[in-house]
Each structure stands twice: as C-alpha cells, then as structure tokens.
Design a protein around this motif. Structure first.
Motif, PDB file in Angstrom:
ATOM      1  N   ALA B 156      43.027  33.070  42.212  1.00 19.21           N
ATOM      2  CA  ALA B 156      43.018  34.434  42.733  1.00 19.21           C
ATOM      3  C   ALA B 156      44.445  34.895  43.016  1.00 19.21           C
ATOM      4  CB  ALA B 156      42.198  34.493  44.018  1.00 19.21           C
ATOM      5  N   ARG B 157      44.625  36.209  43.000  1.00 21.08           N
ATOM      6  CA  ARG B 157      45.932  36.794  43.236  1.00 21.08           C
ATOM      7  C   ARG B 157      45.768  37.936  44.228  1.00 21.08           C
ATOM      8  NH1 ARG B 157      48.358  40.728  40.324  1.00 21.08           N
ATOM      9  NH2 ARG B 157      46.597  40.698  38.883  1.00 21.08           N
ATOM     10  N   VAL B 158      46.620  37.948  45.275  1.00 14.28           N
ATOM     11  CA  VAL B 158      46.544  39.026  46.268  1.00 14.28           C
ATOM     12  C   VAL B 158      47.165  40.282  45.663  1.00 14.28           C
ATOM     13  CG1 VAL B 158      47.308  39.812  48.542  1.00 14.28           C
ATOM     14  CG2 VAL B 158      46.671  37.426  48.202  1.00 14.28           C
ATOM     15  N   VAL B 159      46.400  41.363  45.578  1.00 14.04           N
ATOM     16  CA  VAL B 159      46.940  42.602  45.015  1.00 14.04           C
ATOM     17  C   VAL B 159      47.097  43.680  46.086  1.00 14.04           C
ATOM     18  CG1 VAL B 159      46.071  42.195  42.693  1.00 14.04           C
ATOM     19  CG2 VAL B 159      44.648  43.423  44.336  1.00 14.04           C
ATOM     20  N   ASP B 160      46.592  43.436  47.278  1.00 16.11           N
ATOM     21  CA  ASP B 160      46.791  44.413  48.353  1.00 16.11           C
ATOM     22  C   ASP B 160      46.485  43.733  49.680  1.00 16.11           C
ATOM     23  OD1 ASP B 160      47.510  46.736  49.516  1.00 16.11           O
ATOM     24  OD2 ASP B 160      45.829  47.928  48.771  1.00 16.11           O
ATOM     25  N   GLY B 161      46.973  44.322  50.752  1.00 15.40           N
ATOM     26  CA  GLY B 161      46.711  43.813  52.077  1.00 15.40           C
ATOM     27  C   GLY B 161      47.906  43.114  52.663  1.00 15.40           C
ATOM     28  N   PRO B 162      47.881  42.708  53.916  1.00 15.16           N
ATOM     29  CA  PRO B 162      46.684  42.854  54.755  1.00 15.16           C
ATOM     30  C   PRO B 162      46.489  44.302  55.226  1.00 15.16           C
ATOM     31  CG  PRO B 162      48.488  41.922  56.029  1.00 15.16           C
ATOM     32  CD  PRO B 162      48.989  42.066  54.627  1.00 15.16           C
ATOM     33  N   THR B 163      45.244  44.717  55.333  1.00 10.17           N
ATOM     34  CA  THR B 163      44.931  46.047  55.852  1.00 10.17           C
ATOM     35  C   THR B 163      44.949  45.999  57.377  1.00 10.17           C
ATOM     36  OG1 THR B 163      42.580  45.642  55.998  1.00 10.17           O
ATOM     37  CG2 THR B 163      43.407  46.374  53.867  1.00 10.17           C
ATOM     38  N   VAL B 164      44.607  47.123  58.029  1.00  9.77           N
ATOM     39  CA  VAL B 164      44.589  47.144  59.505  1.00  9.77           C
ATOM     40  C   VAL B 164      43.560  46.176  60.060  1.00  9.77           C
ATOM     41  CG1 VAL B 164      45.519  49.462  59.791  1.00  9.77           C
ATOM     42  CG2 VAL B 164      43.076  49.140  59.395  1.00  9.77           C
ATOM     43  N   THR B 165      42.591  45.811  59.229  1.00 10.59           N
ATOM     44  CA  THR B 165      41.586  44.837  59.683  1.00 10.59           C
ATOM     45  C   THR B 165      41.903  43.434  59.176  1.00 10.59           C
ATOM     46  OG1 THR B 165      40.233  45.344  57.781  1.00 10.59           O
ATOM     47  CG2 THR B 165      39.769  46.571  59.785  1.00 10.59           C
ATOM     48  N   ASP B 166      43.137  43.234  58.725  1.00  9.76           N
ATOM     49  CA  ASP B 166      43.596  41.933  58.206  1.00  9.76           C
ATOM     50  C   ASP B 166      42.819  41.471  56.981  1.00  9.76           C
ATOM     51  OD1 ASP B 166      44.366  40.722  61.502  1.00  9.76           O
ATOM     52  OD2 ASP B 166      45.690  41.586  59.970  1.00  9.76           O
ATOM     53  N   ALA B 167      42.360  42.403  56.189  1.00 10.27           N
ATOM     54  CA  ALA B 167      41.669  42.043  54.949  1.00 10.27           C
ATOM     55  C   ALA B 167      42.662  42.045  53.788  1.00 10.27           C
ATOM     56  CB  ALA B 167      40.548  43.046  54.674  1.00 10.27           C
ATOM     57  N   TYR B 168      42.387  41.198  52.793  1.00 10.58           N
ATOM     58  CA  TYR B 168      43.199  41.150  51.572  1.00 10.58           C
ATOM     59  C   TYR B 168      42.313  41.525  50.394  1.00 10.58           C
ATOM     60  CZ  TYR B 168      46.643  38.486  54.253  1.00 10.58           C
ATOM     61  OH  TYR B 168      47.543  38.094  55.175  1.00 10.58           O
ATOM     62  N   VAL B 169      42.896  42.195  49.446  1.00 11.54           N
ATOM     63  CA  VAL B 169      42.174  42.481  48.205  1.00 11.54           C
ATOM     64  C   VAL B 169      42.661  41.495  47.158  1.00 11.54           C
ATOM     65  CG1 VAL B 169      41.671  44.184  46.414  1.00 11.54           C
ATOM     66  CG2 VAL B 169      41.971  44.911  48.797  1.00 11.54           C
ATOM     67  N   LEU B 170      41.763  40.787  46.543  1.00 15.73           N
ATOM     68  CA  LEU B 170      42.120  39.767  45.556  1.00 15.73           C
ATOM     69  C   LEU B 170      41.713  40.195  44.155  1.00 15.73           C
ATOM     70  CD1 LEU B 170      40.892  36.471  47.309  1.00 15.73           C
ATOM     71  CD2 LEU B 170      43.054  37.711  47.612  1.00 15.73           C
ATOM     72  N   ALA B 171      42.511  39.779  43.219  1.00  8.94           N
ATOM     73  CA  ALA B 171      42.118  39.914  41.807  1.00  8.94           C
ATOM     74  C   ALA B 171      41.659  38.547  41.344  1.00  8.94           C
ATOM     75  CB  ALA B 171      43.302  40.387  40.978  1.00  8.94           C
ATOM     76  N   LEU B 172      40.464  38.518  40.759  1.00  7.54           N
ATOM     77  CA  LEU B 172      39.902  37.256  40.282  1.00  7.54           C
ATOM     78  C   LEU B 172      39.655  37.356  38.783  1.00  7.54           C
ATOM     79  CD1 LEU B 172      37.265  36.755  43.112  1.00  7.54           C
ATOM     80  CD2 LEU B 172      39.283  35.342  42.733  1.00  7.54           C
ATOM     81  N   PRO B 173      39.611  36.222  38.104  1.00  8.50           N
ATOM     82  CA  PRO B 173      39.292  36.269  36.671  1.00  8.50           C
ATOM     83  C   PRO B 173      37.957  36.982  36.458  1.00  8.50           C
ATOM     84  CG  PRO B 173      40.014  34.076  37.302  1.00  8.50           C
ATOM     85  CD  PRO B 173      39.886  34.866  38.569  1.00  8.50           C
ATOM     86  N   ALA B 174      37.953  37.965  35.549  1.00  2.00           N
ATOM     87  CA  ALA B 174      36.807  38.856  35.406  1.00  2.00           C
ATOM     88  C   ALA B 174      35.495  38.107  35.133  1.00  2.00           C
ATOM     89  CB  ALA B 174      37.092  39.864  34.301  1.00  2.00           C
ATOM     90  N   THR B 175      35.594  37.052  34.350  1.00  2.20           N
ATOM     91  CA  THR B 175      34.359  36.380  33.931  1.00  2.20           C
ATOM     92  C   THR B 175      33.850  35.382  34.967  1.00  2.20           C
ATOM     93  OG1 THR B 175      35.698  34.757  32.781  1.00  2.20           O
ATOM     94  CG2 THR B 175      34.883  36.627  31.485  1.00  2.20           C
ATOM     95  N   LYS B 176      34.676  35.078  35.954  1.00  2.00           N
ATOM     96  CA  LYS B 176      34.269  34.048  36.914  1.00  2.00           C
ATOM     97  C   LYS B 176      34.230  34.587  38.334  1.00  2.00           C
ATOM     98  CE  LYS B 176      36.376  30.534  33.999  1.00  2.00           C
ATOM     99  NZ  LYS B 176      37.517  29.650  33.818  1.00  2.00           N
TER     100      LYS B 176
END
Lengths: 186, 202
Positions: B156-176
């Motif tokens: 996985a790769r972090v593409v955004d975050g942390p947000t105000v709620t300490d969340a991260y948006v991850l990019a994952l391999p599309a097929t998995k």
C-alpha cells in the motif's frame, strides 16, 4: 550582417518554404549582387557565375523548409554557393597545406610596370587567382563580405583554425606576389 | 602562445571589423604596442582597398528569367513543424513573450509558496485523489515503524492524510483491494479500513 536584416531574410526564407515565389524573387535579388561578387572572386566567367548563383538559389527554393535558424541566412546561402562553386570548378580546391612556393613560376603579371590603380587592381586580381580557391574564398569573405572567421568556417564547413590557416597562407603568398606592388607598412 | 602569436592571425578580421568583443579588446591592445602588427595591418589595408572585386557583368533579370522555369518542377515541401520553426527563426519577438510568460509563472508559484497554509480548509475523504482506494485509521499509539510494516505488507502507498481525524488514504493494487482490506482489518493497530468506492462496501 545587421540583426534586423538577417531577421528579414529569415522571414523571407520562411515564406519561400511555404512556396511564395514573390518572397523568393526578393531573396534572389537581394543576394544576387553579393553572390556574384563572391563568385567573381572564385571564377571570372559570367555565364558560370550566373549558373552557380541559379544552382544555389534553386537549392534555397527546394530546401528553404530545412533552414532552422541555427546560423544566419547569409551564412547558409553562402555555404551553398561555396559548395556549388567548388563543384563547378572541381579540381581547383587544393588542400590547405599546399606549399605556396610551388606557384612561384606562375606569376602572371609584370612587376616592372608603372604602379597605378588600374594596374594594381589587375595585379591583385592576378595574385588572388594564383591562390588555391579555398584561400581565395577566405580572402573574399573576410575583406569584402563582412564575415568573421566563425561565419566563414560555417560557410566552408571547416574548423575555425583552418580558416585562420588559409588566411595566413593567403597573406604570405600575396605578400610575396605583390612585393613590388604594395608598399610595406612602416 | 604569446599575445603576438594570438593577435597576428586575427589582423584580417580586425581590419574587416568582424572580431567579437573579447578578441577585439585583446588584439587592439596588442597592436597598439606592436610595430610589426601595425605594419602588417597597414599592408593589408592597402590590399583590401585595392582588391575589391570588379563588376562581373552579371545580370540579375537575365539570370532570374533563366531560373524561374526550373522552379515549377520543384514544389517546395514544408510541414507544420518547419513552418513553425521558420516563423520562430524569423521573429525573435517570441523570446520576449516567452520570458514574460516564464516570469508570470514564477511569480504565481512564488505566491502559492508564500501563502500561509490554510488550517481551516475542510477536506472530505470523498475528495481524496482518485488513486486512493481505502481510508485507514491506526491506533494513536502505533509506532511509525509498525505503520510502515503494515503498508509494505499490503503493498500500500499513502496518497493523502493524515486528515483532521488522523485518517490516511491508501492506494492499493487494484486487483487485490478486497484481500488487502481484509488483512488490514486483521491488524491490531488498524482501527478502521474502509473502501472509498461504493462498489467496495463490505
């Protein structure tokens, strides 16, 4: 050449590339006197000079689209003219390191004649004709066409040092040939 | 190389006035103090004055009339690139425009860099970059090393975050994605692993 003149020439070449015959005619008439003067130094034959000019300008017409502005228009056109002239008088383009003394017996003027302007010009003309064409072209382009050694190197497609060497040999040869015609500087 | 050896070959172009500024200064300075070069220059001045090529007797009208019929058979080839290249070569005004445009871009970027960060900006998770597919939160005391291990284990790769709620948006391999989400949820340090796209709702 003045920058604005060359920019104007470059604009004409752009129009020629688009097939504009009027632009071509303007370019032709603009370069005709300069090319004939240059080629007159290379060959004294009027029909041959006109033929070389036309061969040169035909290449300009056909290859205008390939002019990329990396050199002056005048350098580009003179380079074509020089190649055409060399082809027309092929066999005369002696190597740079030709021993000038080999021409010693070929002096075709009489140095005992009275020194007047007309005779001096004839003598210099004869001396220039005695030079190998490559050296003659360097003399012509330097003295009568406002070209620096880098431009001449581009015209003749040779290194700058070769231009300087050709000029050096030409000066030495002319000094020898014109020893009785031109006064030595004090 | 002595200054004399440097200057001597340059004399014809000094006389013709075609030396560039650097050569001109050096050669003129040498010639001013060199009698031999001055004499050579005087000799060349005579030669140049008397060697102007005589009129050749060529006639532009006659020659052009002979050439024009030959042009007809040769249609000039010109492409769009060549037209553009010729136009650029013929007109240096574009340089001023290009320099102006470049300055404007630099000024705009400088303003963006100097502007203080907008802390109050609200960013919804749904507005995350399209490459992000999963939103994840970790326990507050999870060490960075553990977070890195979890990300690497799931490719996985972090593409955004942390947000105000300490969340991260991850990019994952599309097929998995589905399998990765399952693994993420199994991690003790992960408190939330939720797909962002509607179709991926569990």
């Amino acid at each position: 050449m003045h920058g604005s003149v060359d920019a104007s020439d470059a604009r004409l070449v752009g129009q020629v590339a688009a097939g504009d015959r009027q632009a071509f005619e303007r370019l032709y008439r603009g370069y005709f006197p300069r090319l004939t003067r240059f080629l007159n130094g290379m060959t004294r034959s009027v029909p041959l000079i006109e033929e070389i000019v036309n061969d040169t300008m035909l290449v300009v017409w056909q290859k205008a689209h390939s002019y990329d502005g990396s050199c002056k228009v005048s350098t580009w056109i003179f380079a074509i003219a020089y190649r055409k002239a060399c082809k027309a008088i092929k066999g005369l383009d002696d190597p740079v390191d030709t021993d000038p003394d080999q021409f010693e017996g070929d002096i075709c003027f009489d140095p005992v004649h009275e020194l007047d302007q007309h005779r001096l010009q004839r003598a210099i003309g004869a001396a220039l004709e005695d030079l190998p064409p490559a050296q003659r072209a360097v003399v012509q382009l330097t003295y009568h066409h406002d070209m620096g050694y880098a431009d001449i190197a581009a015209v003749m497609d040779c290194p700058v040092n070769t231009v300087k060497t050709r000029m050096f040999h030409a000066r030495r040869r002319l000094r020898k040939l014109l020893a009785d015609q031109l006064e030595e500087g004090s | 190389m002595t200054t004399h050896q440097y200057a001597q070959p340059m004399l014809p172009w000094l006389l013709a006035g075609t030396l560039d500024d650097a050569d001109l200064a050096a050669v003129e300075q040498h010639v001013a103090g060199c009698a031999q070069c001055q004499a050579d220059l005087a000799w060349q001045r005579q030669l140049r004055a008397a060697s102007a090529p005589p009129a050749s007797g060529c006639d532009a009208d006659r020659a052009l009339a002979a050439l024009l019929p030959r042009l007809g058979a040769q249609a000039p080839r010109v492409g769009m690139l060549a037209r553009w290249r010729n136009a650029v070569a013929a007109n240096d005004a574009w340089l001023r425009w290009a320099a102006g445009a470049q300055l404007a871009v630099i000024a705009a970027l400088s303003l963006l860099l100097l502007r203080p960060a907008a802390d109050t900006d609200y960013r919804a998770l749904g507005a995350a970059p399209p490459s992000g597919s999963v939103v994840v939160t970790f326990r507050p005391d999870t060490p960075e090393r553990e977070i890195r291990r979890i990300l690497q284990a799931n490719n996985a790769r972090v593409v955004d975050g942390p947000t105000v709620t300490d969340a991260y948006v991850l990019a994952l391999p599309a097929t998995k994605t589905a399998a990765a989400i399952k693994r993420l949820r199994a991690e003790p340090a992960v408190t939330l692993a939720q797909p962002l796209t509607a179709g991926d709702h569990p």
